[in-house]
Design a protein around this motif. Structure first.
Motif, PDB file in Angstrom:
ATOM      1  N   SER A  55       0.856  -1.191   0.000  1.00 22.48           N
ATOM      2  CA  SER A  55       0.000   0.000   0.000  1.00 22.48           C
ATOM      3  C   SER A  55       0.887   1.234   0.000  1.00 22.48           C
ATOM      4  CB  SER A  55      -0.900   0.031   1.239  1.00 22.48           C
ATOM      5  OG  SER A  55      -0.133   0.307   2.396  1.00 22.48           O
ATOM      6  N   CYS A  56       0.263   2.374  -0.239  1.00 24.25           N
ATOM      7  CA  CYS A  56       0.994   3.641  -0.148  1.00 24.25           C
ATOM      8  C   CYS A  56       1.330   3.922   1.309  1.00 24.25           C
ATOM      9  CB  CYS A  56       0.125   4.746  -0.739  1.00 24.25           C
ATOM     10  SG  CYS A  56       0.786   6.395  -0.580  1.00 24.25           S
ATOM     11  N   THR A  57       0.410   3.580   2.203  1.00 24.97           N
ATOM     12  CA  THR A  57       0.654   3.765   3.637  1.00 24.97           C
ATOM     13  C   THR A  57       1.914   3.003   4.047  1.00 24.97           C
ATOM     14  OG1 THR A  57      -1.758   3.731   3.874  1.00 24.97           O
ATOM     15  CG2 THR A  57      -0.471   3.686   5.898  1.00 24.97           C
ATOM     16  N   ALA A  84      -4.048   8.130   6.101  1.00 26.98           N
ATOM     17  CA  ALA A  84      -2.897   7.317   5.686  1.00 26.98           C
ATOM     18  C   ALA A  84      -1.589   8.085   5.771  1.00 26.98           C
ATOM     19  CB  ALA A  84      -3.102   6.832   4.247  1.00 26.98           C
ATOM     20  N   THR A  85      -1.645   9.390   5.573  1.00 27.43           N
ATOM     21  CA  THR A  85      -0.419  10.184   5.539  1.00 27.43           C
ATOM     22  C   THR A  85       0.147  10.408   6.939  1.00 27.43           C
ATOM     23  OG1 THR A  85      -1.361  11.253   3.608  1.00 27.43           O
ATOM     24  CG2 THR A  85       0.603  12.269   4.516  1.00 27.43           C
ATOM     25  N   ASP A 153       3.898  12.757  -0.920  1.00 27.34           N
ATOM     26  CA  ASP A 153       2.787  11.807  -1.002  1.00 27.34           C
ATOM     27  C   ASP A 153       2.068  12.119  -2.305  1.00 27.34           C
ATOM     28  OD1 ASP A 153       0.458  10.389  -0.932  1.00 27.34           O
ATOM     29  OD2 ASP A 153       0.093  10.690   1.212  1.00 27.34           O
ATOM     30  N   ALA A 155       0.120  10.007  -3.953  1.00 24.06           N
ATOM     31  CA  ALA A 155      -0.930   8.995  -4.143  1.00 24.06           C
ATOM     32  C   ALA A 155      -2.044   9.500  -5.057  1.00 24.06           C
ATOM     33  CB  ALA A 155      -1.521   8.607  -2.791  1.00 24.06           C
ATOM     34  N   GLU A 156      -2.319  10.799  -4.982  1.00 22.33           N
ATOM     35  CA  GLU A 156      -3.447  11.355  -5.732  1.00 22.33           C
ATOM     36  C   GLU A 156      -2.976  12.090  -6.984  1.00 22.33           C
ATOM     37  OE1 GLU A 156      -5.660  13.690  -2.886  1.00 22.33           O
ATOM     38  OE2 GLU A 156      -5.967  11.952  -1.588  1.00 22.33           O
ATOM     39  N   SER A 177      -0.080   5.372  -4.534  1.00 26.10           N
ATOM     40  CA  SER A 177      -1.071   4.357  -4.170  1.00 26.10           C
ATOM     41  C   SER A 177      -1.717   3.782  -5.420  1.00 26.10           C
ATOM     42  CB  SER A 177      -2.163   4.976  -3.299  1.00 26.10           C
ATOM     43  OG  SER A 177      -3.218   4.035  -3.109  1.00 26.10           O
ATOM     44  N   LYS A 182      -7.734   4.970  -7.136  1.00 25.81           N
ATOM     45  CA  LYS A 182      -6.701   5.842  -7.691  1.00 25.81           C
ATOM     46  C   LYS A 182      -6.626   5.726  -9.216  1.00 25.81           C
ATOM     47  CE  LYS A 182      -6.019   7.442  -3.698  1.00 25.81           C
ATOM     48  NZ  LYS A 182      -5.301   6.930  -2.566  1.00 25.81           N
TER      49      LYS A 182
END
Ligand SMILES: *Cc1c(COP(=O)(O)O)cnc(C)c1O
Length: 369
Positions: A55-57, A84-85, A153, A155-156, A177, A182
């Motif tokens: 995961s990104c986490t 998550a961040t 981060d 992810a987005e 992520s 996503k």
């Protein structure tokens, strides 16, 4: 017909590659797609190295752990963020320092970062919110000036660029992520990218239960690490999705443009903004309206939901959650009541976007006048 807010774009080619991994990707070939995904992803980010994770986490946790972050350390991040961040910062025993966001780009405010740097600051984590690019120019300068690692981060924001460079590949390390919501997906999954060879080795060792690549003894970890790996089957989907990355990001841009055409000229309504010399990833079309309209986001969300349209709330300030102490960050606290995320899955039709816009306009303009 229901309009979901998000759903991945899956083709027969995607299915075929996953099937191949499930059938043949074992034994000597059990890392084949993982290695291919990492190599191609690093290349996509302009980074030297990439490590696929569960995961990104998990990627963020590994990266922060590799920076040696722990108790008595502070990590600065935006108050507006997904949990998550901040979770890895808390799990490592460090103290999160929540600062406000910019009112227009919704990303961490560099001036706020500067004002909260202390002798205990060990990292600045920058989130490119909803695909908008953070002010990496100023943030990089601050990081350089105080010699503090800058973590992205992204992810987005897969597919976004800052001054011609892909986001995620600019900071000390970047994380992505591949969750189903996503822009590209592996079901669950993440990636850490870096061009720092030492950091790469440390993350690699941590991600493999503390077993270093140079350790020749079998079953011999040199430290207690983590197990946040991506499977070869997931990586096969990642490889296949990554082939279409430009097309998928472009489609996000088209969807955003359609929303902008319908909503952008309405007085007071603001949408995702593209910073000068940056290109936005347009992951999540978001509208923000002024408090004076007297519309609460729950009113708009209710109107959308009653028409089968799945809209999402703007992230609440992390400092407003029960496990943290409230902080009076004006923008992070005021935006959630007057903002909403709109549906943007790749296959959404223009008719569906128009339907969403009709509801938005009916609620925001009738109550507002
Ligand atoms: C989705 C997301 C994450 C978490 O990703 P996972 O793969 O679910 O761990 C982290 N940060 C941001 C900004 C996200 O949007």
């Amino acid at each position: 017909m229901r309009i979901p807010y998000s759903k991945p774009s899956i083709t027969e080619d995607d299915v075929a590659l996953v099937t191949r991994a499930a059938r043949d990707g074992w034994g000597e070939r059990c890392y084949e797609f993982i290695e291919e995904f990492e190599t191609r992803f690093a290349d996509f980010c302009g980074s030297s190295y990439a490590i696929a994770t569960s995961s990104c986490t998990g990627a963020l946790h590994l990266g922060l752990a590799a920076l040696g972050i722990g108790p008595s350390d502070e990590v600065i991040l935006a108050d507006t963020n997904w949990i998550a961040t901040v979770a890895p910062i808390v799990h490592l025993g460090a103290t999160p320092v929540f600062v406000d966001i910019e009112p227009d780009y919704w990303c961490i405010d560099p001036n706020a970062v500067r004002s909260r740097i202390s002798s205990r600051t060990r990292a600045i984590v920058v989130t490119h919110l909803y695909g908008n690019v953070a002010d990496l120019e100023q943030l990089s300068n601050i990081a350089l000036e105080f010699n503090i690692p800058l973590v992205e981060d992204s992810a987005e924001a897969i597919g976004a660029q800052h001054h011609g460079r892909p986001t995620g590949g600019i900071g000390t390390f970047g994380v992505f992520s591949f969750h189903g919501t996503k822009t590209i997906t592996t079901g669950e999954g993440g990636m850490l990218v870096t061009s720092d060879a030492d950091l790469y080795e440390r993350v690699l060792t941590l991600s493999n239960h503390g077993r270093s690549r140079s350790q020749l003894k079998q079953f011999w970890p040199d430290l207690v690490g983590y197990k946040f790996k991506m499977s070869n089957i997931q990586a096969a989907l990642g490889c296949s999705q990554l082939r279409r990355i430009n097309e998928l990001v472009e489609r996000k841009g088209e969807i955003m443009m359609r929303y902008r055409e319908r909503l952008g000229s309405v007085a007071g309504i603001e949408l995702n903004l593209e910073r000068p010399r940056c290109s936005n990833a347009w992951w999540m079309p978001t509208i923000v309206w002024p408090t004076e309209l007297g519309v609460h986001r729950d009113d708009l969300r209710q109107a959308l939901v009653s028409r089968g349209i799945d809209a999402r709330v703007f992230f609440p300030a992390l400092s407003s959650l029960p496990m943290f102490q409230p902080i009076a960050n004006p923008h992070a606290n005021s935006l959630p009541a007057r903002a909403i995320n709109l549906p943007s899955f790749h296959d959404i039709s223009s008719e569906s976007i128009d339907e969403v816009c009709d509801v938005v306009l009916a609620v925001l303009t009738s109550l507002g006048t």
